[in-house]
Design a protein around this motif. Structure first.
Motif, mmCIF file in Angstrom:
data_model
loop_
_atom_site.group_PDB
_atom_site.id
_atom_site.type_symbol
_atom_site.label_atom_id
_atom_site.label_comp_id
_atom_site.label_asym_id
_atom_site.label_seq_id
_atom_site.Cartn_x
_atom_site.Cartn_y
_atom_site.Cartn_z
ATOM 1 N N ASP A 151 10.410 5.567 4.421
ATOM 2 C CA ASP A 151 10.541 6.930 5.045
ATOM 3 C C ASP A 151 11.511 7.777 4.399
ATOM 4 O OD1 ASP A 151 8.595 5.818 6.372
ATOM 5 O OD2 ASP A 151 9.518 6.081 8.204
ATOM 6 N N HIS A 152 12.585 7.162 3.885
ATOM 7 C CA HIS A 152 13.918 8.263 3.329
ATOM 8 C C HIS A 152 13.365 9.134 2.292
ATOM 9 C CE1 HIS A 152 14.181 4.653 0.940
ATOM 10 N NE2 HIS A 152 14.729 5.494 -0.079
ATOM 11 N N MET A 153 12.294 8.588 1.438
ATOM 12 C CA MET A 153 11.779 9.353 0.283
ATOM 13 C C MET A 153 10.980 10.343 0.719
ATOM 14 S SD MET A 153 13.726 8.845 -2.080
ATOM 15 C CE MET A 153 13.077 9.549 -3.358
ATOM 16 N N THR A 154 10.161 10.168 1.731
ATOM 17 C CA THR A 154 8.719 10.893 2.198
ATOM 18 C C THR A 154 9.153 12.536 2.335
ATOM 19 O OG1 THR A 154 7.979 9.080 3.698
ATOM 20 C CG2 THR A 154 7.139 11.359 3.984
ATOM 21 N N PRO A 155 10.359 12.625 3.025
ATOM 22 C CA PRO A 155 10.650 14.297 3.125
ATOM 23 C C PRO A 155 10.863 14.713 1.556
ATOM 24 C CG PRO A 155 12.038 12.995 4.797
ATOM 25 C CD PRO A 155 11.308 11.877 3.676
ATOM 26 N N LEU A 184 10.659 18.528 5.809
ATOM 27 C CA LEU A 184 12.180 18.760 5.755
ATOM 28 C C LEU A 184 12.755 18.810 7.247
ATOM 29 C CD1 LEU A 184 12.729 21.322 3.252
ATOM 30 C CD2 LEU A 184 13.279 18.941 3.044
ATOM 31 N N ASN A 185 12.042 19.059 8.191
ATOM 32 C CA ASN A 185 12.323 19.080 9.587
ATOM 33 C C ASN A 185 12.196 17.761 10.130
ATOM 34 O OD1 ASN A 185 12.927 21.738 9.625
ATOM 35 N ND2 ASN A 185 10.671 22.403 10.309
ATOM 36 N N ASP A 186 11.670 16.714 9.718
ATOM 37 C CA ASP A 186 11.477 15.321 10.004
ATOM 38 C C ASP A 186 12.603 14.710 9.472
ATOM 39 O OD1 ASP A 186 10.973 13.070 10.919
ATOM 40 O OD2 ASP A 186 9.280 12.610 9.553
ATOM 41 N N LYS A 187 13.778 14.608 10.252
ATOM 42 C CA LYS A 187 14.988 13.983 9.705
ATOM 43 C C LYS A 187 15.371 12.569 10.335
ATOM 44 C CE LYS A 187 17.407 18.395 9.361
ATOM 45 N NZ LYS A 187 16.168 19.441 9.541
ATOM 46 N N THR A 188 14.337 12.265 11.166
ATOM 47 C CA THR A 188 14.575 10.715 11.828
ATOM 48 C C THR A 188 14.900 9.716 10.743
ATOM 49 O OG1 THR A 188 12.248 10.495 11.821
ATOM 50 C CG2 THR A 188 13.212 11.427 13.671
ATOM 51 N N ALA A 189 13.916 9.596 9.568
ATOM 52 C CA ALA A 189 14.274 8.714 8.597
ATOM 53 C C ALA A 189 15.547 8.869 7.706
ATOM 54 C CB ALA A 189 13.021 9.035 7.547
ATOM 55 N N LEU A 190 16.361 9.940 7.959
ATOM 56 C CA LEU A 190 17.681 10.118 7.420
ATOM 57 C C LEU A 190 18.730 9.384 8.416
ATOM 58 C CD1 LEU A 190 17.216 13.592 5.871
ATOM 59 C CD2 LEU A 190 16.859 11.198 4.740
ATOM 60 N N LYS A 200 0.802 -1.274 -0.016
ATOM 61 C CA LYS A 200 -0.054 -0.052 -0.099
ATOM 62 C C LYS A 200 0.871 1.200 -0.098
ATOM 63 C CE LYS A 200 -3.945 -1.990 2.417
ATOM 64 N NZ LYS A 200 -4.858 -2.082 3.640
ATOM 65 N N ILE A 201 1.968 1.314 0.840
ATOM 66 C CA ILE A 201 2.529 2.410 0.752
ATOM 67 C C ILE A 201 3.564 2.656 -0.459
ATOM 68 C CG2 ILE A 201 4.898 3.255 1.891
ATOM 69 C CD1 ILE A 201 4.071 1.981 4.479
ATOM 70 N N ALA A 202 4.090 1.650 -0.787
ATOM 71 C CA ALA A 202 4.846 1.753 -2.112
ATOM 72 C C ALA A 202 3.684 2.358 -3.473
ATOM 73 C CB ALA A 202 5.363 0.484 -2.849
ATOM 74 N N TRP A 203 2.433 1.769 -3.394
ATOM 75 C CA TRP A 203 1.479 2.270 -4.299
ATOM 76 C C TRP A 203 1.289 3.759 -4.039
ATOM 77 C CZ3 TRP A 203 -3.574 3.841 -4.437
ATOM 78 C CH2 TRP A 203 -4.276 3.944 -5.388
ATOM 79 N N LEU A 204 1.139 4.110 -2.887
ATOM 80 C CA LEU A 204 0.768 5.674 -2.618
ATOM 81 C C LEU A 204 2.027 6.466 -3.034
ATOM 82 C CD1 LEU A 204 -1.074 5.323 0.726
ATOM 83 C CD2 LEU A 204 -1.798 6.275 -1.271
ATOM 84 N N MET A 205 3.148 5.849 -2.844
ATOM 85 C CA MET A 205 4.298 6.694 -3.239
ATOM 86 C C MET A 205 4.375 6.985 -4.529
ATOM 87 S SD MET A 205 6.280 7.566 -0.300
ATOM 88 C CE MET A 205 7.990 7.753 -0.722
ATOM 89 N N LEU A 206 4.356 5.587 -5.398
ATOM 90 C CA LEU A 206 4.226 5.801 -6.754
ATOM 91 C C LEU A 206 2.960 6.672 -7.418
ATOM 92 C CD1 LEU A 206 5.445 4.672 -9.169
ATOM 93 C CD2 LEU A 206 3.827 2.714 -9.292
ATOM 94 N N ARG A 233 2.851 8.267 4.718
ATOM 95 C CA ARG A 233 3.285 8.547 5.894
ATOM 96 C C ARG A 233 2.716 8.096 7.269
ATOM 97 N NH1 ARG A 233 5.760 14.425 7.654
ATOM 98 N NH2 ARG A 233 3.434 15.164 7.605
ATOM 99 N N ALA A 234 1.256 8.440 6.942
ATOM 100 C CA ALA A 234 0.195 8.005 8.198
ATOM 101 C C ALA A 234 0.176 6.589 8.086
ATOM 102 C CB ALA A 234 -1.067 8.532 7.865
ATOM 103 N N LEU A 235 0.255 5.970 7.206
ATOM 104 C CA LEU A 235 0.250 4.293 7.143
ATOM 105 C C LEU A 235 1.396 3.856 7.566
ATOM 106 C CD1 LEU A 235 -1.287 2.074 6.425
ATOM 107 C CD2 LEU A 235 -0.582 2.045 4.111
#
Length: 594
Positions: free
Chosen positions: A142-146, A166-172, A101-107, A130-132
């Motif tokens: 998560d690294h592509m979400t920001p 951009l302030n959410d750097k935890t995924a990096l 689901k997440i990959a589908w939403l990202m695409l 992101r919510a999912l």
């Protein structure tokens, strides 16, 4: 039988799954490190065919995601969209994995950002992904979400939302260098749009460093492109050119990068005043843009620059349909175009020279009834009185001279409201007791011709001081003549406010024609000078100076009979209209014929 891709491979069972994984790995490696390799597309298509034949939806989605990434870098957005259309989210089965689901939403977010374009929809997709991820604990993407989220927010003009991503750097944390490069690139883009060029430059340099260390050619090219844009605005022109060259070299095989680099080179050339080179770059760039239908994010989007490039393209008749579509689809109408570019897709266009005509959203408006006459008269007055900041008192004195106090004010308010309903609320601004036509939404031929005449007069003055050829001044004079399709508001010929404007335009144009004609005479261009003087007489057949110069041109061309007829035209016009005879100077020219 499986798809023909130039390779032989088994199409069933365990061997198919192994082959699919090998092909997907090869595709991923080539996409990342050798995207311009001649076999890169073959491996991408083989991986897609195998993943489809193996019948595993999750594997197919992953392969499509990487293939879309590849075709996106290549600039083949049509293929990318086609791939996304091949796989759809199942209609609600509970066993669909969160990763799927997440990959589908990202695409979907990527396609909405780069292709549609619909940055608002991209934001919805990325926010849902992101919510999912937060609710299921699946943080693979998560690294592509920001990166995707902040790009969508910036294109949507929402800096606050971009900063939230951009302030959410935890995924990096502990991410590969290429992810850090993408993040820093978008951070630099954000600072560039905000005008923070020092910070933008620092982010661009860091992004480039990480991309080079990761060994990703297209990502490195993108960082070079960002550095070029930042350096150019900082005035570091040599460095900017070097970065653009590097971006071009590293992005071989990518139509989207070719398009971007051509537009950047056009932008830089325009800024240097090298218009011919700039138009060549722009012509080739917009040709690619039209063919590939580039209307989305295209990796870098600087709205004021794109608005200027579209205006330049329209002025030079370069891919006009594509340029107008870019303006409409990307909201560039918010950036006022040069008023002389009549082909810009203005929401409202008003013609007053030779006729009164309103075109709204490309369609002529019909005003056959009397009910709309008052708001239309108000519109004509706003144009005649200068378009901007016309005091309410001045308008009420002209439109309702016998009304007093509250009655005049109420009439003004109602008429303004009716006018806004006719041509659009954004086209008319009412503020602080003053009325204006908004130049971003409303074009008038009067403002266009006034602007061009201003430019022409300045060029003639400059040419006179510098004793240089006046090619530019001649061109601007021709442009002003082309815009003058008749007298100002012929139906309102007796109105004092219209009469003043009509005479001002005519006198300025005549002076430009005479100046241009005399310049052409001095340079021996007698035939062209003759045309200018004939045009002047069409506008006003009582200007004796024009008759004199026209006769001199005709004599120089050996057309003595024509010169004699011109003298007779002059004599008759002066006698019948003004009751006077030609001056001694005109008589002397006439006698020189014989």
């Amino acid at each position: 039988m499986g798809a023909k891709t130039g390779f032989q491979f088994p199409l069933s069972g365990r061997e198919c799954q192994i082959d699919a994984k090998v092909a997907a790995s090869m595709m991923s490696a080539m996409v990342s490190c050798r995207p311009s390799h001649p076999d890169a597309e073959k491996w991408a298509e083989r991986a897609l065919a195998l993943s489809k034949d193996c019948g595993d939806p999750a594997s197919q989605l992953q392969t499509i995601t990487f293939a879309s990434y590849f075709y996106g870098w290549r600039g083949d957005f049509k293929r990318s969209v086609h791939l996304a259309d091949e796989i759809r989210m199942p209609a609600g089965p509970a066993d669909v994995s969160p990763l799927f689901k997440i990959a589908w939403l990202m695409l979907g977010a990527v396609n909405n950002l780069f292709v549609t374009p619909s940055p608002a929809k991209a934001l919805e997709d990325i926010s849902a992904a992101r919510a999912l991820a937060d609710s299921t604990g699946v943080h693979v993407w998560d690294h592509m979400t920001p990166v995707i989220g902040s790009c969508a927010a910036l294109i949507n003009g929402d800096f606050r939302k971009a900063d939230e991503f951009l302030n959410d750097k935890t995924a990096l944390h502990a991410q590969p260098r290429i992810s850090l490069s993408h993040f820093l690139f978008v951070s630099g883009y954000r600072e560039f749009l905000a005008g923070n060029l020092v910070q933008a430059s620092a982010h661009a340099e860091a992004a480039l460093k990480y991309a080079m260390e990761a060994g990703y050619p297209y990502a490195t090219a993108l960082c070079h492109y960002e550095s070029a844009q930042v350096k150019h605005v900082l005035g570091q022109f040599k460095e900017a050119q070097e970065h653009i060259r590097s971006a071009q070299e590293l992005s071989a095989g990518s139509e989207i990068f070719k398009f971007m680099c051509l537009l950047a080179r056009a932008q830089f050339a325009f800024d240097r005043g090298e218009n011919n080179f700039a138009l060549d770059f722009l012509r080739e760039g917009f040709r690619i843009g039209r063919q590939q239908n580039y209307l989305g994010f295209i990796w870098w989007w600087d709205p004021p620059v794109m608005a200027l490039l579209c205006a330049r393209a329209l002025e030079a008749a370069i891919e006009p349909d594509y340029a107008r579509e870019l303006v409409r689809k990307r909201g560039l109408i918010e950036y006022a175009a040069p008023v002389e570019v009549e082909s810009w897709p203005w929401p409202v266009k008003i013609h007053t020279l030779g006729e009164f005509r309103i075109i709204r959203d490309g369609r002529p408006m019909d005003f056959s009834g009397k009910a709309q006459q008052k708001p239309l008269t108000l519109l004509k007055m706003l144009i005649a009185l200068g378009h901007r900041d016309i005091p309410e008192e001045k308008i009420t004195d002209l439109l309702w001279p016998d009304a007093e106090g509250d009655l005049a004010h109420k009439s003004y308010e109602i008429t303004c409201l009716r006018l806004r309903r006719i041509i659009g609320e954004k086209a008319v601004r009412i503020s602080g007791g003053k009325a204006s036509l908004d130049e971003k939404y409303c074009w008038t031929d009067l403002k266009a011709i006034t602007h061009v005449m201003d430019q022409a007069e300045n060029e003639w003055k400059k040419a006179g001081k510098e004793q240089k050829p006046s090619g530019k001044a001649i061109g601007l004079t021709e442009k002003a003549i082309g815009l003058h399709r008749g007298d100002f508001l012929p139906p309102d010929a007796e109105q004092a406010w219209a009469m003043t404007v009509r005479e001002q335009i005519k006198n300025r144009l005549l002076r430009l024609l005479i100046t241009a004609g005399k310049y052409l005479m001095r340079t021996g261009q007698w035939e062209t000078a003759t045309q200018k003087f004939e045009k002047g007489l069409e506008m006003d057949n009582l200007v004796e100076e024009i008759y004199q110069d026209l006769m001199l041109c005709q004599i120089s061309l050996g057309r003595h009979a024509e010169a004699a007829r011109t003298y007779e035209r002059c004599r008759r016009a002066l006698s019948e209209t003004l009751g006077i005879k030609p001056s001694p100077a005109t008589d002397n020219i006439y006698r020189s014929i014989f």
